[in-house]
Design a protein around this motif. Structure first.
Motif, PDB file in Angstrom:
ATOM      1  N   LEU A   2       0.823  -1.208   0.000  1.00 52.71           N
ATOM      2  CA  LEU A   2       0.000   0.000   0.000  1.00 52.71           C
ATOM      3  C   LEU A   2       0.858   1.260   0.000  1.00 52.71           C
ATOM      4  O   LEU A   2       0.562   2.228  -0.704  1.00 52.71           O
ATOM      5  N   VAL A   3       1.917   1.255   0.775  1.00 58.52           N
ATOM      6  CA  VAL A   3       2.828   2.402   0.791  1.00 58.52           C
ATOM      7  C   VAL A   3       3.487   2.561  -0.577  1.00 58.52           C
ATOM      8  O   VAL A   3       3.577   3.670  -1.116  1.00 58.52           O
ATOM      9  N   GLY A   4       3.918   1.449  -1.168  1.00 59.81           N
ATOM     10  CA  GLY A   4       4.542   1.506  -2.489  1.00 59.81           C
ATOM     11  C   GLY A   4       3.587   2.013  -3.544  1.00 59.81           C
ATOM     12  O   GLY A   4       3.976   2.845  -4.392  1.00 59.81           O
ATOM     13  N   ILE A   5       2.364   1.548  -3.520  1.00 58.01           N
ATOM     14  CA  ILE A   5       1.370   2.032  -4.489  1.00 58.01           C
ATOM     15  C   ILE A   5       1.099   3.506  -4.260  1.00 58.01           C
ATOM     16  O   ILE A   5       0.968   4.281  -5.224  1.00 58.01           O
ATOM     17  N   GLY A   6       1.017   3.920  -3.006  1.00 52.33           N
ATOM     18  CA  GLY A   6       0.797   5.340  -2.701  1.00 52.33           C
ATOM     19  C   GLY A   6       1.925   6.214  -3.233  1.00 52.33           C
ATOM     20  O   GLY A   6       1.678   7.263  -3.826  1.00 52.33           O
ATOM     21  N   ILE A   7       3.142   5.780  -3.046  1.00 56.18           N
ATOM     22  CA  ILE A   7       4.285   6.537  -3.547  1.00 56.18           C
ATOM     23  C   ILE A   7       4.261   6.574  -5.060  1.00 56.18           C
ATOM     24  O   ILE A   7       4.514   7.611  -5.682  1.00 56.18           O
ATOM     25  N   TYR A   8       3.915   5.455  -5.693  1.00 53.88           N
ATOM     26  CA  TYR A   8       3.877   5.386  -7.156  1.00 53.88           C
ATOM     27  C   TYR A   8       2.805   6.328  -7.701  1.00 53.88           C
ATOM     28  O   TYR A   8       3.025   7.007  -8.715  1.00 53.88           O
TER      29      TYR A   8
END
Length: 62
Positions: free
Chosen positions: A53-59
């Protein structure tokens, strides 16, 4: 987009290598320690979901 594809490929390769290395090892007490194993596996999935979720948010932000 290329960075995301490269990261997915790298993670996939490391996952494959880890699976192959762990697949050769057996644990005789696995069936007797089901509760502990399920608990650890659940926490791994919770941590993985958070990281994803953090990675998708950053992306999405970038």
């Amino acid at each position: 987009m290329k960075l995301a594809i490269i990261l997915v490929i790298i993670i996939g390769i490391f996952s494959l290598i880890g699976t192959i290395l762990l697949g050769g090892k057996s644990d005789e007490d696995y069936s007797t320690a089901t509760r502990g194993n399920l608990s650890r596996l659940t926490w791994m999935y919770v941590v993985l979901a958070f990281v994803l979720l953090v990675g998708i948010g950053i992306y999405v932000i970038i």
